[in-house]
Enzyme design. Structure first.
Site: not given
Length: 332
Positions: A171, A193, A264, A267, A290, A299
């Site tokens: 990210r 995150k 992004h 990514r 994730h 994906y």
């Protein structure tokens, strides 16, 4: 400057502190939660006659929001709020869905963590339906064109940044926060995150790009000795805006549409290329950082060539119906 610790009523403040200190969410995320809840309870007070109708919504105080008001809510109240956001504020489904998520999180906290509610009144709340779009990504040839386009001033830094995006699926927030000490023994420490740390193995391309950039970086007199990536103008940590700008610049130089792609999207490109080359979805989940597998699984739907190949690989793909001998009448 927004400060929920002094502005929010206690029942909201406790929820926000929980997310910042226990869940490890960023201050920016927590501030967004506060703004969402503040607007919701302003609307709720006005719709329930607890604030004058002629007072603008942003002029309504929520200092008196307490457990009694929080309990006095129904799904109808929230649907009315969603209608207000759509009709009067013009928010699309994605924006409204985020606000629904904040409200659901608040009431889940009150029910399951704070134990202030026996029943969650929004448990059955459905978020606005969102149009699902597949992520855009560069194919392998376009990715190579992008890397080949890097030249001139800042080339070793920019090439390294693009290489990490395309190989590691970082990210942009993760990339700009990297420190030099995060590169160690062929691995990269990434703070994702919620302050969740993960270690990524660096392939040969990444290690070579990092070595070239670090050789140049270490020869500079830096204002920020920790930052892995700096701007050569002020020698401070590179900003998100600067990274966005350099990505767009090199996309254009490569003959790619810079309005359709971004950092992004790089990514997305890394994720798609890994899947195309045999990385399983659970490993990809770890690489991308994730929390939930269903976030990664989007994906698995982007590569129609792989889907087509999978269909042809089935051993029954060329089978034809075999004629069976007719049964005698006496056999029924």
């Amino acid at each position: 400057m927004l400060d929920y610790r002094t502005e929010a009523p206690p029942i909201l403040r406790d929820f926000l502190v929980y997310h910042e200190t226990i869940q490890g969410h960023s201050r920016r995320t927590v501030d967004e939660y506060y703004l969402d809840l503040r607007n919701f309870f302003r609307f709720l007070k006005q719709s329930k006659g607890l604030a004058a109708k002629d007072v603008p919504l942003n002029g309504i105080s929520i200092d008196d929001v307490d457990l009694a008001l929080v309990k006095d809510i129904s799904l109808t109240d929230i649907y009315s709020y969603m209608s207000y956001l759509s009709r009067e504020r013009g928010l699309n489904n994605t924006s409204r869905a985020r606000k629904v998520a904040t409200i659901r999180s608040f009431y889940k906290y009150l029910t399951n963590k704070a134990k202030l509610l026996d029943v969650n009144p929004v448990q059955d709340l459905d978020p606005p339906r969102q149009k699902k779009t597949l992520p855009k990504y560069l194919n392998l040839e376009e990715s190579l064109d992008l890397l080949d386009s890097v030249d001139g001033k800042n080339s070793s830094r920019d090439y390294c940044i693009l290489t990490l995006f395309l190989n590691c699926g970082l990210r942009i927030s993760e990339l700009v926060s990297l420190n030099k000490t995060d590169v160690r023994d062929g691995q990269l420490r990434v703070l994702g995150k919620g302050n969740k740390e993960r270690m990524l193995y660096l392939n040969d391309a990444c290690q070579k790009a990092l070595l070239d950039w670090l050789t140049e970086r270490d020869a500079l007199t830096l204002a920020d000795q920790n930052a892995l990536f700096v701007t050569l103008q002020n020698r401070r940590r590179i900003s998100k805006a600067a990274v966005h700008k350099l990505v767009k610049k090199h996309l254009t130089a490569a003959g790619l549409d810079s309005t359709q792609y971004s950092s992004h999207k790089l990514r997305h490109t890394a994720a798609t290329l890994m899947l195309q080359n045999g990385v399983d979805v659970r490993t990809l989940q770890e690489v991308l950082g994730h929390d939930h597998l269903n976030t990664t699984q989007i994906y698995t739907h982007v590569d129609s060539d792989n889907l087509r190949a999978a269909a042809k690989a089935n051993p029954l793909s060329g089978a034809k119906q075999r004629k069976r001998p007719k049964k005698d009448d006496k056999d029924g």
